[in-house]
Design a protein around this motif. Sequence first.
Motif, PDB file in Angstrom:
ATOM      1  N   ASP A   1       2.349  59.959 -68.971  1.00 13.58           N
ATOM      2  CA  ASP A   1       2.903  59.134 -70.034  1.00 13.58           C
ATOM      3  C   ASP A   1       3.823  59.976 -70.919  1.00 13.58           C
ATOM      4  OD1 ASP A   1       1.299  56.699 -69.464  1.00 13.58           O
ATOM      5  OD2 ASP A   1      -0.363  58.042 -69.929  1.00 13.58           O
ATOM      6  N   SER A   2       3.454  61.250 -71.090  1.00 16.68           N
ATOM      7  CA  SER A   2       4.278  62.174 -71.854  1.00 16.68           C
ATOM      8  C   SER A   2       4.321  63.497 -71.104  1.00 16.68           C
ATOM      9  CB  SER A   2       3.675  62.482 -73.227  1.00 16.68           C
ATOM     10  OG  SER A   2       3.287  61.317 -73.876  1.00 16.68           O
ATOM     11  N   THR A   3       5.387  64.253 -71.316  1.00 14.26           N
ATOM     12  CA  THR A   3       5.473  65.585 -70.715  1.00 14.26           C
ATOM     13  C   THR A   3       5.968  66.570 -71.765  1.00 14.26           C
ATOM     14  OG1 THR A   3       5.971  64.670 -68.545  1.00 14.26           O
ATOM     15  CG2 THR A   3       6.554  66.973 -68.898  1.00 14.26           C
ATOM     16  N   THR A   4       5.194  67.638 -71.926  1.00 12.54           N
ATOM     17  CA  THR A   4       5.631  68.691 -72.832  1.00 12.54           C
ATOM     18  C   THR A   4       6.107  69.873 -72.009  1.00 12.54           C
ATOM     19  OG1 THR A   4       4.202  68.029 -74.661  1.00 12.54           O
ATOM     20  CG2 THR A   4       4.862  70.348 -74.592  1.00 12.54           C
TER      21      THR A   4
ATOM     22  N   ASN B   1       7.475  65.497 -59.015  1.00 16.25           N
ATOM     23  CA  ASN B   1       7.368  64.115 -58.537  1.00 16.25           C
ATOM     24  C   ASN B   1       6.039  63.502 -58.961  1.00 16.25           C
ATOM     25  OD1 ASN B   1       6.061  65.892 -56.808  1.00 16.25           O
ATOM     26  ND2 ASN B   1       6.422  64.667 -54.983  1.00 16.25           N
ATOM     27  N   GLU B   2       4.977  64.307 -58.931  1.00 19.93           N
ATOM     28  CA  GLU B   2       3.668  63.805 -59.361  1.00 19.93           C
ATOM     29  C   GLU B   2       3.659  63.531 -60.856  1.00 19.93           C
ATOM     30  OE1 GLU B   2       0.691  66.533 -58.046  1.00 19.93           O
ATOM     31  OE2 GLU B   2       0.995  66.011 -55.940  1.00 19.93           O
ATOM     32  N   ILE B   3       4.285  64.412 -61.614  1.00 18.02           N
ATOM     33  CA  ILE B   3       4.353  64.214 -63.057  1.00 18.02           C
ATOM     34  C   ILE B   3       5.077  62.916 -63.373  1.00 18.02           C
ATOM     35  CG2 ILE B   3       5.467  65.107 -65.147  1.00 18.02           C
ATOM     36  CD1 ILE B   3       4.707  67.875 -64.207  1.00 18.02           C
ATOM     37  N   ARG B   4       6.187  62.694 -62.678  1.00 13.26           N
ATOM     38  CA  ARG B   4       6.934  61.464 -62.936  1.00 13.26           C
ATOM     39  C   ARG B   4       6.117  60.246 -62.546  1.00 13.26           C
ATOM     40  NH1 ARG B   4      12.016  60.981 -60.251  1.00 13.26           N
ATOM     41  NH2 ARG B   4      12.378  59.234 -61.627  1.00 13.26           N
TER      42      ARG B   4
ATOM     43  N   LEU C   1       8.605  64.805 -73.870  1.00  6.07           N
ATOM     44  CA  LEU C   1       9.360  63.642 -73.413  1.00  6.07           C
ATOM     45  C   LEU C   1       8.436  62.442 -73.230  1.00  6.07           C
ATOM     46  CD1 LEU C   1      11.316  65.414 -70.526  1.00  6.07           C
ATOM     47  CD2 LEU C   1      12.113  65.044 -72.867  1.00  6.07           C
ATOM     48  N   ASP C   2       8.914  61.281 -73.667  1.00  7.74           N
ATOM     49  CA  ASP C   2       8.213  60.034 -73.410  1.00  7.74           C
ATOM     50  C   ASP C   2       8.640  59.559 -72.018  1.00  7.74           C
ATOM     51  OD1 ASP C   2       7.360  57.478 -73.164  1.00  7.74           O
ATOM     52  OD2 ASP C   2       8.447  56.684 -74.899  1.00  7.74           O
ATOM     53  N   MET C   3       7.698  59.573 -71.079  1.00  7.85           N
ATOM     54  CA  MET C   3       8.060  59.286 -69.697  1.00  7.85           C
ATOM     55  C   MET C   3       8.379  57.813 -69.476  1.00  7.85           C
ATOM     56  SD  MET C   3       7.962  62.312 -68.516  1.00  7.85           S
ATOM     57  CE  MET C   3       8.015  62.232 -66.727  1.00  7.85           C
ATOM     58  N   HIS C   4       8.022  56.964 -70.440  1.00  7.93           N
ATOM     59  CA  HIS C   4       8.302  55.531 -70.294  1.00  7.93           C
ATOM     60  C   HIS C   4       9.546  55.116 -71.063  1.00  7.93           C
ATOM     61  CE1 HIS C   4       4.433  55.294 -68.430  1.00  7.93           C
ATOM     62  NE2 HIS C   4       3.821  55.738 -69.501  1.00  7.93           N
ATOM     63  N   ARG C   5      10.264  56.106 -71.584  1.00  5.98           N
ATOM     64  CA  ARG C   5      11.435  55.741 -72.381  1.00  5.98           C
ATOM     65  C   ARG C   5      12.479  55.030 -71.513  1.00  5.98           C
ATOM     66  NH1 ARG C   5      14.316  61.640 -72.335  1.00  5.98           N
ATOM     67  NH2 ARG C   5      15.363  61.199 -70.385  1.00  5.98           N
TER      68      ARG C   5
ATOM     69  N   VAL D   1      -2.052  60.255 -70.203  1.00  8.79           N
ATOM     70  CA  VAL D   1      -1.975  61.410 -69.314  1.00  8.79           C
ATOM     71  C   VAL D   1      -0.779  62.221 -69.791  1.00  8.79           C
ATOM     72  CG1 VAL D   1      -1.538  62.219 -66.969  1.00  8.79           C
ATOM     73  CG2 VAL D   1      -2.997  60.221 -67.337  1.00  8.79           C
ATOM     74  N   HIS D   2      -1.062  63.425 -70.240  1.00  4.51           N
ATOM     75  CA  HIS D   2      -0.017  64.262 -70.830  1.00  4.51           C
ATOM     76  C   HIS D   2       0.212  65.471 -69.931  1.00  4.51           C
ATOM     77  CE1 HIS D   2       2.001  65.342 -74.814  1.00  4.51           C
ATOM     78  NE2 HIS D   2       2.360  66.281 -73.964  1.00  4.51           N
ATOM     79  N   ALA D   3       1.395  65.562 -69.366  1.00  2.00           N
ATOM     80  CA  ALA D   3       1.690  66.677 -68.457  1.00  2.00           C
ATOM     81  C   ALA D   3       2.265  67.855 -69.232  1.00  2.00           C
ATOM     82  CB  ALA D   3       2.683  66.228 -67.395  1.00  2.00           C
TER      83      ALA D   3
END
Length: 512
Positions: free
Chosen positions: A212-215, A205-208, A226-230, A34-36
Motif C-alpha cells: 500500500d505504501s513504499t518507503t 514486481n512483488e512490491i507493486r 510513496l502511496d502505491m494506490h496514487r 502492507v508497507h514495503a
Amino acid sequence: MASDVILEMRSITKRFPGVIALDDVNFSVKRGEVHAICGENGAGKSTLMKVLSGVHPHGTYEGTMLFDGEEVTFSDIKHSEAKGISIIHQELALSPFLSIAENIFLGNERATRGVIDWHETRARAAEAMKKVGLNENPDRKIMEIGVGKQQLVEIAKALVKDTKLLILDEPTAALNDDDSAHLLSLIDQLRSQGITCIMISHKLNEIRAIADSTTIIRDGKTIDTLDMHREGGVSEAEIIRLMVGRELSQRYPDHESSVGGEALRIEDWTVYNESDQDRKAVDNASMTLRHGEIVGLAGLMGAGRTELAMSLFGKSYGVNISGKVYKEGKEISMPNVSAAIANGIAYVSEDRKRYGLNLIQSIKANTSSAAIGKVSHHGVIDLHSEHRMVEKLSKAMNVKAPSLESLVGGLSGGNQQKVVLSKWVATEPDVLILDEPTRGIDVGAKYEIYTIINRLADEGKAILVISSELPELLGICDRIYTLSEGRVTANIDRKDADQETLMRYMTQEKEK
Ligand SMILES: Nc1ncnc2c1ncn2[C@@H]1O[C@H](COP(=O)(O)OP(=O)(O)OP(=O)(O)O)[C@@H](O)[C@H]1O
Ligand SMILES: [Mg+2]
C-alpha cells in the motif's frame, strides 16, 4: 479511538563502529497496511527493523518510537513481542533438528505448572499451520522441509503470538515463484484480518503487487514514502531511481561473447540423493561449457541444479556418483574440493552462510581463504600481496564496508554475497559455477555483478550460472540448459529462448 497510524519512528540514528547505518530516519506506518521498504544493499533496511524489534535495544540508538499510541523503549526482542511486534529475519532462524510444532512454540512453550503440554502444543501448532496453509505433519523436522515451508513456519510462529505488526525481511528471496505467490497471498489475507505488515524486498514486481505504501531508504536516510494506490500508479523505474539516485536505463549490460574451445564437458553424470539413496538427484546429464561463454542452468526447485553443481565440485554432494568429466578434452577426476580447485573449477554457493563464509572473520581473511596459495611463498602468507589482492577484488565488486578488516558478520546481506564472489574469483578459475549469484542483491549491485560475469567471460573463463529468475538467465546467458527431475531436457541458444520455452522444458516429465 485507535489512531490510524500504528507506528512512528522519529529521528532514528544508529551507529556502528565506522558506519552510520541510520541517519535521522523518520518512518511511519498506517494501521492495517502492507508497507514495503526498498533500498540498495547496505542502505540500512534490516538495521531499521532491528531497532524497531529490540534486536538493537533502547539506548544503542538515538530517536524515539511510538507504537500503538505509546512511546516504546524495547530492551530486547521478547519485549517487543509482548507488545505485538514479530520479526522474521533475512536469514531464517529456525532450529533444524526440532519439529515444526516445537519451532512454532520455541521460546513460547505451552506449559501447565512448568510441564510442557505436548498435546496442546501439537493441536495449537496444527491450527496455526492451517492458517498459513502449511500442509505438513507437525512432527516433521525443519531440516526435512523446503525453505518455502520454513518461511510459513516462521509466520505461523508469529501468529500464535498475537502479532499486530509483522515484519518480514526479504521473505521471498529464497523462494521459487509458486512459494512466493503463496506467501504474498497469505500476507494479503493477514492484512484483511487487520494485521499490519512491513516487508523488505528487492523484488519490485512483488512490491507493486502487494504494498500500500513504499518507503525508500538510501545511505541510511529516508528518501521518500510513496502511496502505491496514487493516481497513475508507481512504476518500477521510479522506485529504482529513488533507490540508486540515478536513472538505470537497462537491467542487463550489453555483451557480445567471443566463444572459444571446450573448457569442461560432462558425460552421463549421475548422482544419487544423499538422504534417499535410491533416488537420482542427477540423471545421466551431459553438458559442455566453452571458454568465454556464459551458460545458464534453469530448473524448478528440486530439479537437481545445485546437486549437479556440487557433485561436480569435488563430490561435495551426493552418493554413487558416476559419469565422466573432461577438462580441455582430457578426462579428470575430482574426488574432493581441493582437486576441483586444482583443476581450475570454482563453485559459488547459494547458501553463503553454510558453504561460503566465516562470519566471525574479516573480509580480508574470507576473500583470500580459497586462494591463499596464490599469495604465499613456501607456505608463508605474503601479507602485502594478500592485501593487494583483496583490495583489488573488493573494489571491483564494490563491497561496502568500513575496512577490509571488518567482520563479514556485520555486513549487509548483499555485501556478504559480494565477498563470497570475490573469494572464488580470487582462485582465478577456468570454470566458474555461480549458484544464484544475485539472490538478495539490489538492482544496482545486480548490474555490477552481471558486468563482472561478462568481464570474467571476456578473460576466457567458462561460466555456468544457476538462477531461478528466468529473465536474468535470458538477460545474461549465451546458451541455456534446462533441467527437469535431474535430467537435461534442452540446450537452447539465447536467440531461440524465451520464458515459455524454458518453462516447457523445465517441467517436461520423464517418458514412462
Ligand atoms: N552488527 C553490525 N555491526 C557492524 N555494522 C553493521 C552491523 N549491522 C549492520 N551494519 C552496517 O550497517 C549498514 C546497513 O546494514 P543493513 O544490514 O541494515 O543493510 P540492508 O539495507 O538490510 O542491506 P541488504 O539489502 O544487503 O540486506 C551496512 O553498512 C552494514 O555493514
Ligand atoms: Mg538486510
